[in-house]
Design a protein around this motif. Structure first.
Motif, short mmCIF file in Angstrom:
data_model
loop_
_atom_site.label_atom_id
_atom_site.label_comp_id
_atom_site.label_asym_id
_atom_site.label_seq_id
_atom_site.Cartn_x
_atom_site.Cartn_y
_atom_site.Cartn_z
N LYS A 127 -44.54 74.22 29.50
CA LYS A 127 -43.36 75.07 29.34
C LYS A 127 -42.93 75.07 27.87
N PRO A 128 -42.17 76.07 27.45
CA PRO A 128 -41.66 76.06 26.08
C PRO A 128 -40.80 74.83 25.83
N ARG A 129 -40.79 74.36 24.60
CA ARG A 129 -39.96 73.21 24.24
C ARG A 129 -38.53 73.47 24.70
N PRO A 130 -37.89 72.52 25.42
CA PRO A 130 -36.54 72.76 25.93
C PRO A 130 -35.53 72.95 24.80
N LEU A 131 -34.43 73.60 25.11
CA LEU A 131 -33.38 73.88 24.13
C LEU A 131 -32.39 72.73 24.02
N HIS A 132 -32.74 71.60 24.60
CA HIS A 132 -31.88 70.41 24.52
C HIS A 132 -32.78 69.20 24.34
N LEU A 133 -32.23 68.10 23.92
CA LEU A 133 -33.00 66.88 23.75
C LEU A 133 -33.58 66.41 25.09
N THR A 134 -34.82 66.01 25.08
CA THR A 134 -35.42 65.42 26.26
C THR A 134 -34.86 63.99 26.44
N PRO A 135 -35.08 63.36 27.60
CA PRO A 135 -34.59 61.98 27.77
C PRO A 135 -35.06 61.01 26.70
N THR A 136 -36.32 61.10 26.29
CA THR A 136 -36.81 60.19 25.25
C THR A 136 -36.20 60.53 23.89
N ARG A 140 -33.87 58.13 21.39
CA ARG A 140 -34.06 57.92 19.95
C ARG A 140 -32.78 58.26 19.18
N PHE A 141 -32.15 59.37 19.55
CA PHE A 141 -30.92 59.77 18.89
C PHE A 141 -29.85 58.70 19.08
N THR A 142 -29.65 58.26 20.32
CA THR A 142 -28.60 57.30 20.63
C THR A 142 -28.82 55.99 19.90
N ARG A 143 -30.05 55.50 19.95
CA ARG A 143 -30.37 54.23 19.28
C ARG A 143 -30.08 54.32 17.79
N SER A 144 -30.55 55.38 17.15
CA SER A 144 -30.36 55.52 15.70
C SER A 144 -28.90 55.71 15.34
N TYR A 145 -28.18 56.44 16.19
CA TYR A 145 -26.75 56.66 15.95
C TYR A 145 -25.99 55.34 16.00
N TYR A 146 -26.26 54.53 17.02
CA TYR A 146 -25.60 53.22 17.12
C TYR A 146 -25.96 52.35 15.91
N GLN A 147 -27.23 52.35 15.52
CA GLN A 147 -27.64 51.52 14.39
C GLN A 147 -26.95 51.95 13.11
N LEU A 148 -26.86 53.25 12.86
CA LEU A 148 -26.20 53.73 11.66
C LEU A 148 -24.69 53.46 11.70
N TRP A 149 -24.08 53.68 12.85
CA TRP A 149 -22.65 53.41 13.02
C TRP A 149 -22.36 51.94 12.68
N SER A 150 -23.21 51.03 13.13
CA SER A 150 -23.04 49.62 12.81
C SER A 150 -23.09 49.38 11.31
N LEU A 151 -24.04 50.03 10.64
CA LEU A 151 -24.16 49.84 9.20
C LEU A 151 -22.90 50.25 8.46
N PHE A 152 -22.22 51.27 8.96
CA PHE A 152 -20.97 51.72 8.34
C PHE A 152 -19.91 50.61 8.36
N LEU A 153 -19.98 49.73 9.35
CA LEU A 153 -18.94 48.72 9.55
C LEU A 153 -19.21 47.43 8.78
N LEU A 154 -20.42 47.26 8.26
CA LEU A 154 -20.80 46.00 7.63
C LEU A 154 -20.60 46.04 6.12
N ASP A 155 -20.35 44.87 5.55
CA ASP A 155 -20.32 44.77 4.10
C ASP A 155 -21.75 44.76 3.58
N ARG A 156 -21.91 44.86 2.26
CA ARG A 156 -23.24 45.01 1.69
C ARG A 156 -24.19 43.85 2.04
#
Length: 273
Positions: A127-136, A140-156
């Motif tokens: 089928k054509p590529r769906p117009l929304h993110l697949t489960p996998t 990947r989006f959720t994991r990376s978003y959480y990881q980046l959000w954490s980095l925002f909260l940490l000192d250097r």
């Protein structure tokens, strides 16, 4: 879900049964159930760690969600104990990630175009590529978003330590997530100098760890895949994973060179987990 009639008779339901009911729900539904009456809330408060052991199965990227919670001042991510406040924060955080996914699916995902039908056949069941993110892809989006959000909260110094704990694959994906055209977590508008600082740090560490791992200069994955528009998020799409893995694992390396183990640079778990 308990009916309102049963809610009114909740004092007659053994606590063990209520605990099992809580454990079968999603986190939002469990909190909604606890708000139905004083006794149900009491059961949740008094048995939060036990109930959470079952609830956590339904929290996407729960391990990364717990790391973020700890960075926000919650209990350590490896703690088996959680509080009602922790559950409320986890729900709030997951809602913010879901909102970010909805915006991404509105602005980015529908514009991904695949020029060859064999890609659709291989990755999307013909089928054509769906117009929304697949489960996998959502994982990947959720994991990376959480990881980046954490980095925002940490000192250097804490960020530098966190970078060293990330797999090379995840560094690539966090680097792409920094370019997300929306705010991350509680980031104040507009995107701040902190984001630019993170971009410089992750870029420098990514180049360093790639050379240290492969003895080769860092390969930018964007544009390395077959001719397709990736909207600046090449590492997230299902159909880009084979090419992405070749870049991360450097599978064009000298055949005489000792191969890099996938688990050292790619992943310890699958994107379905």
């Amino acid at each position: 879900m308990l009916t309102m009639h049963k809610m009114s008779e909740s004092n007659t339901i053994p606590a063990e049964v209520v605990i099992k009911i809580f454990g079968e729900l999603s986190l939002p539904d469990a909190l909604h159930l606890a708000a139905a009456c004083c006794r149900l809330r009491q059961v949740l408060v008094e048995n939060t760690p036990t109930i959470y052991k079952r609830l956590r199965r339904n929290i996407q990227c729960e391990g990364y969600a717990r790391v973020l919670l700890a960075d926000q001042g919650g209990l350590p991510s490896d703690s088996s104990s959680v509080t009602i406040q922790d559950l409320l924060r986890l729900r709030r955080n997951s809602r913010m990630v879901e909102k970010a996914i909805n915006v991404f699916d509105r602005d980015i995902t529908p514009h991904i175009r695949i020029p060859t039908t064999n890609i659709d056949d291989k990755f999307y069941g013909g089928k054509p590529r769906p117009l929304h993110l697949t489960p996998t892809e959502r994982h990947r989006f959720t994991r990376s978003y959480y990881q980046l959000w954490s980095l925002f909260l940490l000192d250097r110094p804490s960020r530098q330590q966190r970078y060293r704990s990330l797999l090379l694959k995840h560094l690539y994906m966090v680097y792409e997530m920094i370019d997300l055209d929306q705010l991350i977590g509680d980031e104040p508008p507009p995107p701040t100098e902190k984001r630019r600082e993170l971009l410089r740090e992750v870029d420098a560490y990514l180049c360093h760890i790639y050379y240290q791992t492969h003895g080769k200069d860092y390969i930018d994955f964007s544009g390395q895949s077959i001719s397709m528009r990736t909207q600046g998020h090449a590492a997230i799409w299902d159909h880009c994973q084979p090419d992405f893995k070749q870049v991360v694992c450097y599978q064009w390396r000298d055949p005489q060179k000792k191969p890099i183990k996938d688990e050292d640079v790619w992943e310890h778990t699958t994107d379905e987990e």
